[in-house]
Design a protein around this motif. Sequence first.
Motif, PDB file in Angstrom:
ATOM      1  N   PHE A 101     -11.789 -21.041  45.125  1.00 11.65           N
ATOM      2  CA  PHE A 101     -10.394 -21.665  45.309  1.00 11.65           C
ATOM      3  C   PHE A 101     -10.279 -22.090  43.516  1.00 11.65           C
ATOM      4  O   PHE A 101      -9.170 -22.163  43.215  1.00 11.65           O
ATOM      5  N   SER A 102     -11.382 -21.973  42.733  1.00 13.60           N
ATOM      6  CA  SER A 102     -11.031 -22.425  41.283  1.00 13.60           C
ATOM      7  C   SER A 102     -12.171 -21.766  40.449  1.00 13.60           C
ATOM      8  O   SER A 102     -13.305 -21.491  41.065  1.00 13.60           O
ATOM      9  N   ASP A 103     -11.876 -21.748  39.221  1.00 10.95           N
ATOM     10  CA  ASP A 103     -12.981 -21.188  38.260  1.00 10.95           C
ATOM     11  C   ASP A 103     -12.853 -21.854  36.831  1.00 10.95           C
ATOM     12  O   ASP A 103     -11.846 -22.720  36.747  1.00 10.95           O
ATOM     13  N   TYR A 104     -13.707 -22.239  36.124  1.00 11.85           N
ATOM     14  CA  TYR A 104     -13.926 -22.703  34.795  1.00 11.85           C
ATOM     15  C   TYR A 104     -14.322 -21.850  33.958  1.00 11.85           C
ATOM     16  O   TYR A 104     -15.153 -21.229  33.759  1.00 11.85           O
ATOM     17  N   PHE A 105     -13.576 -21.803  32.736  1.00 12.07           N
ATOM     18  CA  PHE A 105     -13.988 -21.233  31.528  1.00 12.07           C
ATOM     19  C   PHE A 105     -14.017 -19.686  31.681  1.00 12.07           C
ATOM     20  O   PHE A 105     -14.922 -18.887  31.388  1.00 12.07           O
ATOM     21  N   ILE A 106     -12.970 -19.100  32.348  1.00 11.85           N
ATOM     22  CA  ILE A 106     -13.096 -17.821  32.493  1.00 11.85           C
ATOM     23  C   ILE A 106     -14.291 -17.245  33.492  1.00 11.85           C
ATOM     24  O   ILE A 106     -15.029 -16.287  32.816  1.00 11.85           O
ATOM     25  N   HIS A 107     -14.582 -17.924  34.587  1.00  9.46           N
ATOM     26  CA  HIS A 107     -15.629 -17.399  35.320  1.00  9.46           C
ATOM     27  C   HIS A 107     -16.736 -17.937  34.911  1.00  9.46           C
ATOM     28  O   HIS A 107     -17.919 -17.279  35.491  1.00  9.46           O
ATOM     29  N   LEU A 108     -16.958 -18.725  33.911  1.00  9.62           N
ATOM     30  CA  LEU A 108     -18.379 -19.096  33.372  1.00  9.62           C
ATOM     31  C   LEU A 108     -18.959 -19.829  34.829  1.00  9.62           C
ATOM     32  O   LEU A 108     -20.250 -19.898  34.866  1.00  9.62           O
ATOM     33  N   GLU A 109     -18.045 -20.452  35.430  1.00 10.96           N
ATOM     34  CA  GLU A 109     -18.607 -21.336  36.673  1.00 10.96           C
ATOM     35  C   GLU A 109     -17.421 -21.000  37.593  1.00 10.96           C
ATOM     36  O   GLU A 109     -16.090 -21.090  37.363  1.00 10.96           O
ATOM     37  N   ALA A 110     -17.644 -20.968  38.794  1.00  2.95           N
ATOM     38  CA  ALA A 110     -16.645 -21.076  40.167  1.00  2.95           C
ATOM     39  C   ALA A 110     -17.014 -22.016  40.908  1.00  2.95           C
ATOM     40  O   ALA A 110     -18.092 -22.581  41.258  1.00  2.95           O
ATOM     41  N   PHE A 111     -15.901 -22.462  41.643  1.00  2.00           N
ATOM     42  CA  PHE A 111     -15.898 -23.347  42.820  1.00  2.00           C
ATOM     43  C   PHE A 111     -15.556 -22.803  44.006  1.00  2.00           C
ATOM     44  O   PHE A 111     -14.411 -22.210  44.347  1.00  2.00           O
ATOM     45  N   ALA A 112     -16.378 -23.236  44.979  1.00  3.94           N
ATOM     46  CA  ALA A 112     -16.031 -22.744  46.308  1.00  3.94           C
ATOM     47  C   ALA A 112     -16.272 -24.083  47.443  1.00  3.94           C
ATOM     48  O   ALA A 112     -16.974 -24.708  47.266  1.00  3.94           O
ATOM     49  N   ILE A 113     -15.527 -23.812  48.592  1.00  5.18           N
ATOM     50  CA  ILE A 113     -15.555 -24.810  49.481  1.00  5.18           C
ATOM     51  C   ILE A 113     -15.969 -24.090  50.789  1.00  5.18           C
ATOM     52  O   ILE A 113     -15.546 -23.073  51.190  1.00  5.18           O
ATOM     53  N   ARG A 114     -16.804 -24.800  51.660  1.00  4.77           N
ATOM     54  CA  ARG A 114     -17.445 -24.379  52.953  1.00  4.77           C
ATOM     55  C   ARG A 114     -16.250 -24.607  53.854  1.00  4.77           C
ATOM     56  O   ARG A 114     -15.821 -25.457  54.013  1.00  4.77           O
ATOM     57  N   LEU A 115     -16.028 -23.520  54.453  1.00  2.00           N
ATOM     58  CA  LEU A 115     -15.041 -23.290  55.536  1.00  2.00           C
ATOM     59  C   LEU A 115     -15.536 -22.509  56.790  1.00  2.00           C
ATOM     60  O   LEU A 115     -15.780 -21.358  56.571  1.00  2.00           O
ATOM     61  N   ASP A 116     -15.751 -23.305  57.635  1.00  2.00           N
ATOM     62  CA  ASP A 116     -15.909 -22.481  59.102  1.00  2.00           C
ATOM     63  C   ASP A 116     -16.072 -23.378  60.054  1.00  2.00           C
ATOM     64  O   ASP A 116     -15.792 -24.480  60.052  1.00  2.00           O
ATOM     65  N   LYS A 117     -16.038 -22.843  61.454  1.00  2.69           N
ATOM     66  CA  LYS A 117     -16.128 -23.799  62.550  1.00  2.69           C
ATOM     67  C   LYS A 117     -16.817 -24.854  62.711  1.00  2.69           C
ATOM     68  O   LYS A 117     -16.625 -25.883  63.113  1.00  2.69           O
ATOM     69  N   SER A 118     -18.132 -24.635  62.026  1.00  3.48           N
ATOM     70  CA  SER A 118     -19.232 -25.725  62.312  1.00  3.48           C
ATOM     71  C   SER A 118     -19.232 -26.835  61.362  1.00  3.48           C
ATOM     72  O   SER A 118     -19.713 -27.642  61.333  1.00  3.48           O
TER      73      SER A 118
END
Length: 156
Positions: A101-118
Motif C-alpha cells: 500500500f506504500s513505498d519509501y524512497f522510490i521503492h527502496l522500501e515497500a510497506f505491506a499489510i497482511r489481509l486474509d480471512k485468518s
Amino acid sequence: MNLSHLKAAWEKAHIRAARPASRAEIRAFERKYSVQLPKDMFDYFKLVNGMMDGETDNELFAFYSLDKLETVVNKFSDWHGIPKYSDALTTLDRPETLFLFSDYFIHLEAFAIRLDKSSILNNHVYAICGGMYQVVAVSFSAFIDLYLQDSEALII
C-alpha cells in the motif's frame, strides 16, 4: 488513527489525494481477493484513498490508491533489480496475503499489510527491502500514526 490529520498534513504539503473510493469499489476489491479490509483501512480508502499517481511527500513516501493495491507475489515475482524484491517471495510467510500500500524512497522500501480471512484482527504491517523484512506496526492505524510522527521505526 486520525484521518483528518493525515489529510491535513498532505494538504499542507500540497500532496494531491486520489479520488475517495466508494463503498462498492472497496467491497469489489474484498470480493476479488477474498479478504476483508480492517475498519481503519476501509475508512482510509473512503476518505483519502492514497496519493495521486506519481505524488510523494517530502520524504519520498508514496501511498497507493485502492486500485493500485496488489500482493507482494504479483508485484515482485519478476523484480530482480536493487533491492531484489523477488527474494521476498521466499523469505516472507504467505506473501500472497501481503498487500502493498506504500513505498519509501522510490521503492527502496515497500510497506505491506497482511489481509486474509485468518488475520482479520491481526493485520500487521511489514517493511520490506529485498529479502529483508520487519513488522513495523500492529495495524494500519498504528502505521499511519508512526508516519505522521515521522518515526524512524518505519525504516529498516
